[in-house]
Design a protein around this motif. Structure first.
Motif, PDB file in Angstrom:
ATOM      1  N   PRO A  51       3.149   6.357  -5.828  1.00 56.63           N
ATOM      2  CA  PRO A  51       4.299   5.646  -5.263  1.00 56.63           C
ATOM      3  C   PRO A  51       4.014   5.185  -3.835  1.00 56.63           C
ATOM      4  CG  PRO A  51       4.709   8.011  -5.342  1.00 56.63           C
ATOM      5  CD  PRO A  51       3.425   7.771  -6.073  1.00 56.63           C
ATOM      6  N   PRO A  52       4.700   4.148  -3.376  1.00 55.86           N
ATOM      7  CA  PRO A  52       4.531   3.725  -1.988  1.00 55.86           C
ATOM      8  C   PRO A  52       4.840   4.895  -1.041  1.00 55.86           C
ATOM      9  CG  PRO A  52       5.904   2.164  -3.190  1.00 55.86           C
ATOM     10  CD  PRO A  52       5.701   3.334  -4.086  1.00 55.86           C
ATOM     11  N   ASP A  53       4.181   4.898   0.107  1.00 53.33           N
ATOM     12  CA  ASP A  53       4.381   5.955   1.122  1.00 53.33           C
ATOM     13  C   ASP A  53       4.027   7.335   0.578  1.00 53.33           C
ATOM     14  OD1 ASP A  53       5.496   3.926   2.745  1.00 53.33           O
ATOM     15  OD2 ASP A  53       7.464   4.274   1.886  1.00 53.33           O
TER      16      ASP A  53
ATOM     17  N   LEU B   7       2.854   9.991   3.296  1.00 51.01           N
ATOM     18  CA  LEU B   7       3.930  10.400   4.200  1.00 51.01           C
ATOM     19  C   LEU B   7       4.983  11.219   3.450  1.00 51.01           C
ATOM     20  CD1 LEU B   7       4.297   7.100   6.221  1.00 51.01           C
ATOM     21  CD2 LEU B   7       3.740   9.311   7.196  1.00 51.01           C
ATOM     22  N   ARG B   8       5.287  10.776   2.234  1.00 47.32           N
ATOM     23  CA  ARG B   8       6.257  11.520   1.433  1.00 47.32           C
ATOM     24  C   ARG B   8       5.742  12.938   1.143  1.00 47.32           C
ATOM     25  NH1 ARG B   8      10.352   9.447  -1.643  1.00 47.32           N
ATOM     26  NH2 ARG B   8      10.853   7.262  -1.385  1.00 47.32           N
ATOM     27  N   ALA B   9       4.463  13.023   0.776  1.00 49.09           N
ATOM     28  CA  ALA B   9       3.902  14.336   0.454  1.00 49.09           C
ATOM     29  C   ALA B   9       3.875  15.225   1.699  1.00 49.09           C
ATOM     30  CB  ALA B   9       2.500  14.170  -0.117  1.00 49.09           C
TER      31      ALA B   9
ATOM     32  N   PRO C 203       9.134  11.637  -4.767  1.00 56.01           N
ATOM     33  CA  PRO C 203      10.220  11.343  -5.708  1.00 56.01           C
ATOM     34  C   PRO C 203      10.306  12.409  -6.796  1.00 56.01           C
ATOM     35  CG  PRO C 203       8.799   9.434  -5.420  1.00 56.01           C
ATOM     36  CD  PRO C 203       8.130  10.569  -4.749  1.00 56.01           C
TER      37      PRO C 203
ATOM     38  N   PHE D 246      11.774   5.434   3.325  1.00 59.94           N
ATOM     39  CA  PHE D 246      11.855   6.215   2.089  1.00 59.94           C
ATOM     40  C   PHE D 246      12.993   7.237   2.133  1.00 59.94           C
ATOM     41  CE2 PHE D 246       8.103   8.826   3.727  1.00 59.94           C
ATOM     42  CZ  PHE D 246       8.764  10.037   3.806  1.00 59.94           C
TER      43      PHE D 246
ATOM     44  N   VAL E 148      11.183   3.929  -6.229  1.00 58.25           N
ATOM     45  CA  VAL E 148      10.342   3.794  -5.030  1.00 58.25           C
ATOM     46  C   VAL E 148       9.392   2.602  -5.079  1.00 58.25           C
ATOM     47  CG1 VAL E 148      10.467   6.221  -4.431  1.00 58.25           C
ATOM     48  CG2 VAL E 148       8.690   5.462  -5.984  1.00 58.25           C
ATOM     49  N   SER E 149       9.019   2.165  -6.288  1.00 57.57           N
ATOM     50  CA  SER E 149       8.067   1.068  -6.360  1.00 57.57           C
ATOM     51  C   SER E 149       8.739  -0.297  -6.521  1.00 57.57           C
ATOM     52  CB  SER E 149       7.092   1.285  -7.531  1.00 57.57           C
ATOM     53  OG  SER E 149       6.365   2.473  -7.317  1.00 57.57           O
TER      54      SER E 149
END
Lengths: 94, 727
Positions: free
Chosen positions: A75-77, A80-82, A88, B493, B509-510
């Protein structure tokens, strides 16, 4: 290979991953990179590795305008998300 | 430990303690004359050494009871599929390089308004008892939970209310942070063709590097970085040529124009793929960061500059300083966040580092040690701000509404503040760095750059002062641009996740339109605060920096709440003071600052009093200085209202998190109820590695005996070593 790019948010450690090509022998010789699995020669930077481990990652290697593109289904980002623990639903780190 | 080595250890640490004490003694006792910066460095380093050796060791052994028999997540899940134990030296370097950004450089420069002493004491004492403790304890608890993030721990260990408050806090902080840091860049680049040209060139340089590394020479990172660094230095030199050429007007941009440029840049950078801009800039900024910090430390040690600033200025007690309003307490403690205590470290450092630690005992080096290093950078920053002429410092850092826009008006205004600098001296300072003017260059970055250029030119040659000034500006701007990019990505996000609860497609998200929309909203939000900061007649830094400081310390309060809660949950009530006292201090500081910013009856300090004063004047048809017309007046009213509401919101969130944590403490301590923690069960370690950066004599002997490598190679054929660090 999945590279790891440090990004400083004020004064905090985080990172983002990117996918790119690299000579295989360099990756094998480097302590910074580690092969993700015994299958295809996909490597990850040591700081991207913990976030990618145990994850099914699809990599698209189709050519586009004569240049081979490498894209993944992350997924995008993703990095940073991790780093922030905000992947998600269904994408949480192991 | 043998008797001989014990005696030697006592002698060494007594000498270190004495050296540190002598340095503090000189700082405390020498009055009415200037002192060398070396005393500050000596006091800081001596204190760090003692703290690292004794206090950090006490915490890991007695409080956290680190257990090297217990496998870390990196070892436990290291089956070629999961995490990976990483050499402690590599991890230390990674951790330090990532936390030492622009933050510890800007705050101390602004806090120099109070004199060099309050800021230095807070940086050193704060890091020892609060900042480094927070970083290390969060790292420890995250490691015991397979690397869970601060947000996850807040949710799991404190509760959903605390978790939600932490989430709102992070998003609000991100917006304010981006606005403030972007404001620093705007103030550094406004009316500076040299600066604008050289910073603008970093974008095509980074794009070229991205293309080169992806298409022309895939995988040649070092080669690409070498080319990029060469081009970067050329861009700095070429900036000087541009300034003297007919292109100068093209690159002379007003603050408002720079805001538009930054907003467009922020949006594009956040939607571009990582490899295009973010990745190559990481290679450039890493080089710049390490280079500048090393050069700065060497420069200060070589030149031993004398501090021109006063130890404690009159603004510390009056609270009437021109840089930011408010007295020493609480405003020094929120102005200097990074370098002493920063919530941001806990926010993200709990994400990656804990998944890679080899042995539990290494958290002292990585968590506590890296934060001490960052504190050292902050001390260097306050030294830079304190070696320049105080008259120049105030002429640069007071808002245009106070010092005007000419060297004459600035000289007069500085004189009224009680300091002296002539118009010709102000002009000479600007000429020395090839700038048209240094008046009202607020934000800290230009001041730091002046200080750094003085240090560098003292050490490496005065003919290069202009080059060094712009080198330092580029160093800071590169970091801040990275933050603008990364922060916008984080903000979007978080927004995607939140809005996804209301309208599902946004949460996908995509989904590109959702991505663009949320990016635009985030950029619009920080762009709004940036624009109001640039156009605020009262000075953007003056108004917004305290908000940023309060926000950052709010995050630290969340982190320290989690630490204290976990200590209590784990039955370590008698040691809860280790994080409880810094928490109490942080809450008092944050709430006092919020209270004053919201409710103070001084219109220079309290947002709502400011609003009332200016609104009353508008009703009477009057224009109050520094506003020049009714539009300015209206703007002050709007800005004060928004800022006041935000400050109040931050205070409420501190209270919510504290109360939610107190609910858990009550459950454990008074109701004696069983509470669950998410700590993973014990698994025995088969890995051995030294605890500190340099192996001790015992560790070296052990390695020789076991034929173990210093990088912590796995040796599955032997028994694991005992717990605790082996010193």
């Amino acid at each position: 290979m999945f590279d790891w790019h440090r990004v400083a948010i004020c004064c905090a450690v985080a990172g983002e991953v990117s996918l790119r090509r690299a000579p295989r022998e360099r990756l094998e010789d480097s302590a910074d990179f580690r092969q993700l699995s015994d299958g295809p020669p996909v490597y990850a930077h040591r700081f991207a590795y913990p976030h990618l481990a145990r994850r099914d990652v699809g990599i698209d290697t189709h050519r586009f305008l004569g240049v081979r593109r490498f894209t993944s289904n992350l997924p995008p980002d993703f990095g940073l998300r991790a780093s922030l623990g905000r992947l998600p639903s269904g994408e949480e780190s192991p | 430990m043998t008797k001989k080595s014990r005696t030697r250890s006592i002698a060494i640490w007594t000498a270190v303690a004495l050296a540190g004490a002598v340095c503090w003694g000189v700082i405390a006792l020498v009055r009415d004359e200037q002192i060398s910066a070396v005393w500050l460095l000596g006091a800081a380093v001596g204190s760090y050494a003692i703290a690292y050796r004794f206090y950090a060791r006490f915490i890991v052994r007695k409080v956290l009871e680190i257990d090297d028999k217990r496998a870390t997540p990196a070892e436990r899940l290291d089956n070629d599929m999961d995490f990976q134990p990483t050499d402690r030296r590599v991890l230390f370097g990674h951790h330090f390089a990532a936390i030492a950004g622009a933050g510890p450089l800007v705050g101390p420069v602004l806090a120099a308004q109070m004199g060099y002493l309050p800021g230095t004491i807070w940086i050193v004492v704060g890091v020892i008892f609060a900042g480094a403790v927070q970083d290390m304890v969060i790292l420890f608890f995250s490691m015991r939970r397979d690397g869970k993030s601060l947000g996850q721990m807040a949710r799991d260990e404190v509760g959903p209310v605390g978790g939600a408050a932490a989430l709102i806090a992070v998003f609000s902080i991100m917006i304010i942070l981006l606005a403030v840091l972007a404001l620093v860049v705007v103030n550094a680049l406004a009316q500076s063709p040299w600066g604008v040209f050289s910073i603008a060139m970093t974008i095509p340089i980074a794009l070229f590097m991205g293309f080169y590394m992806r298409v022309i020479r895939p995988g040649r990172v070092l080669e690409t970085t070498a080319i990029g660094v060469g081009l970067l230095l050329l861009a700095i030199v070429a900036g000087g040529w541009v300034e003297d050429s007919s292109w100068a007007d093209t690159f002379t941009l007003s603050p408002e124009t720079l805001v538009i440029c930054l907003v467009i840049y922020g949006f594009l950078a956040s939607v571009l793929p990582v490899w295009a801009l973010l990745a190559p800039r990481d290679y450039l900024s890493t080089f710049m960061k390490i280079g500048v910090i090393v050069l700065l430390a060497i420069g200060i040690v070589v030149t031993l500059p004398v501090l021109d600033n006063e130890p404690v200025t009159k603004f510390a007690s009056s609270g009437e300083g021109p840089v930011f309003a408010g007295a020493l307490f609480p405003f020094v403690f929120i102005t200097i966040a990074c370098g002493a205590l920063s919530g941001f470290h806990a926010l993200i450092a709990s994400g990656t580092t804990p998944k890679m630690v080899q042995k539990e005992s290494q958290i002292r080096t990585i968590g506590y040690g890296a934060m001490l290093m960052e504190s050292f950078v902050a001390v260097c920053a306050i030294i830079c701000a304190s070696i320049i002429d105080p008259g120049l410092y105030y002429a640069m850092n007071a808002p245009a509404g106070v010092v005007g826009d000419s060297v004459q008006s600035a000289s007069q205004a500085v004189g009224e503040l009680g300091f002296a600098i002539s118009p010709s001296e102000l002009q000479a300072a600007a000429d020395s760095v090839d700038e048209e003017s240094l008046v009202a260059r607020t934000g800290g970055a230009p001041t730091l750059a002046i200080g750094m250029s003085q240090v560098f030119s003292g050490a490496f040659g005065s003919s290069l002062q202009a080059f060094f000034y712009h080198f330092a500006i580029m160093f800071e701007a590169l970091f801040i641009l990275t933050t603008v990019d990364a922060g916008t990505r984080v903000g979007r996000f978080m927004l995607q996740d939140t809005l996804g609860n209301i309208w599902k497609p946004i949460g996908r998200v995509s989904w590109k339109p959702g991505l663009y929309l949320t990016s635009a909203i985030v950029v619009g939000a920080w762009g709004y605060f940036l624009y109001t900061g640039v156009t605020n007649p009262l000075g953007g830094i003056n108004q917004l920096f305290p908000l940023f400081g309060i926000a950052n310390q709010l995050l630290a309060a969340v982190a320290l709440c989690i630490c204290t809660t976990l200590l209590i949950k784990h039955g370590k009530v008698k040691w809860a003071w280790v994080t409880g006292i810094p928490l109490a201090w942080d809450v008092v500081v944050t709430l006092t600052a919020s209270y004053q910013k919201v409710l103070s009856s001084n219109p220079k300090l309290g947002f709502f009093e400011q609003r009332s004063t200016f609104q009353a004047a508008i009703d009477d048809g009057k224009v109050l200085p520094p506003a020049k017309n009714m539009d300015d007046m209206q703007q002050v009213v709007t800005n004060s209202t928004v800022d006041g509401v935000l400050a109040a919101l931050f205070a409420i969130m501190v209270i919510v998190v504290l109360l939610d944590s107190a609910r858990i403490w009550w459950k454990v301590l008074v109701s004696k109820k069983q509470v669950e923690t998410t700590e993973v069960p014990f698994v025995e370690s088969k890995l051995w590695a030294p605890s500190g950066l340099i192996p001790t004599a015992e560790e070296r002997a052990y390695m020789a005996d076991q034929h173990t490598e210093d990088d912590g190679s796995v040796d599955t054929d032997r028994e694991p070593v005992g717990s605790g660090s082996r010193e």
